[in-house]
Design a protein around this motif. Structure first.
Motif, PDB file in Angstrom:
ATOM      1  N   LEU A 190       7.257  -1.256  15.027  1.00 45.32           N
ATOM      2  CA  LEU A 190       6.523  -0.957  13.805  1.00 45.32           C
ATOM      3  C   LEU A 190       6.780  -1.999  12.729  1.00 45.32           C
ATOM      4  O   LEU A 190       5.860  -2.422  12.026  1.00 45.32           O
ATOM      5  N   ARG A 191       8.014  -2.452  12.622  1.00 37.86           N
ATOM      6  CA  ARG A 191       8.339  -3.450  11.593  1.00 37.86           C
ATOM      7  C   ARG A 191       7.603  -4.754  11.845  1.00 37.86           C
ATOM      8  O   ARG A 191       7.195  -5.436  10.915  1.00 37.86           O
ATOM      9  N   ASP A 220       3.166  -3.532  12.440  1.00 36.37           N
ATOM     10  CA  ASP A 220       2.424  -2.853  11.374  1.00 36.37           C
ATOM     11  C   ASP A 220       3.297  -2.742  10.126  1.00 36.37           C
ATOM     12  O   ASP A 220       3.589  -1.644   9.655  1.00 36.37           O
ATOM     13  N   PRO A 221       3.720  -3.895   9.586  1.00 39.25           N
ATOM     14  CA  PRO A 221       4.615  -3.849   8.420  1.00 39.25           C
ATOM     15  C   PRO A 221       3.892  -3.291   7.192  1.00 39.25           C
ATOM     16  O   PRO A 221       2.685  -3.446   7.042  1.00 39.25           O
ATOM     17  N   TYR A 222       4.630  -2.625   6.349  1.00 41.79           N
ATOM     18  CA  TYR A 222       4.025  -2.035   5.153  1.00 41.79           C
ATOM     19  C   TYR A 222       4.323  -2.844   3.902  1.00 41.79           C
ATOM     20  O   TYR A 222       3.939  -2.466   2.816  1.00 41.79           O
ATOM     21  N   GLY A 223       5.028  -3.952   4.026  1.00 37.91           N
ATOM     22  CA  GLY A 223       5.415  -4.730   2.852  1.00 37.91           C
ATOM     23  C   GLY A 223       4.478  -5.777   2.541  1.00 37.91           C
ATOM     24  O   GLY A 223       3.780  -6.205   1.832  1.00 37.91           O
TER      25      GLY A 223
END
Length: 76
Positions: free
Chosen positions: A69-70, A73-76
């Motif tokens: 996930l990191r 599909d990172p969220y940052g």
């Protein structure tokens, strides 16, 4: 307060016995036929089942799913 000498003595005793215990644990995990017969090939999770259950992280990677996930599909 300063630690008591008896605390240090217990730590020394533990550390002194650690090499023997590590050998014992290593032998138990690698050379014990009964343990291996009961554990080898158990807990395998095929990728399809892992996806159905929605597992993530190390369990997913252990099942052969190349998804992090990191990374993916990172969220940052």
């Amino acid at each position: 307060p300063e630690p008591r000498e008896e605390f240090f003595e217990k730590i020394r005793t533990f550390v002194d016995g650690l090499p023997e215990k590590l050998r014992e644990y290593h032998d138990l995990l690698t050379a014990n036929e009964i343990l291996q017969a009961r554990t080898v090939e158990t807990g395998l999770l095929p990728p399809e089942v892992a996806k159905d259950y929605g597992v993530t992280g190390p369990v997913a990677r252990g099942s052969g799913i190349d998804y992090d996930l990191r990374r993916d599909d990172p969220y940052g």
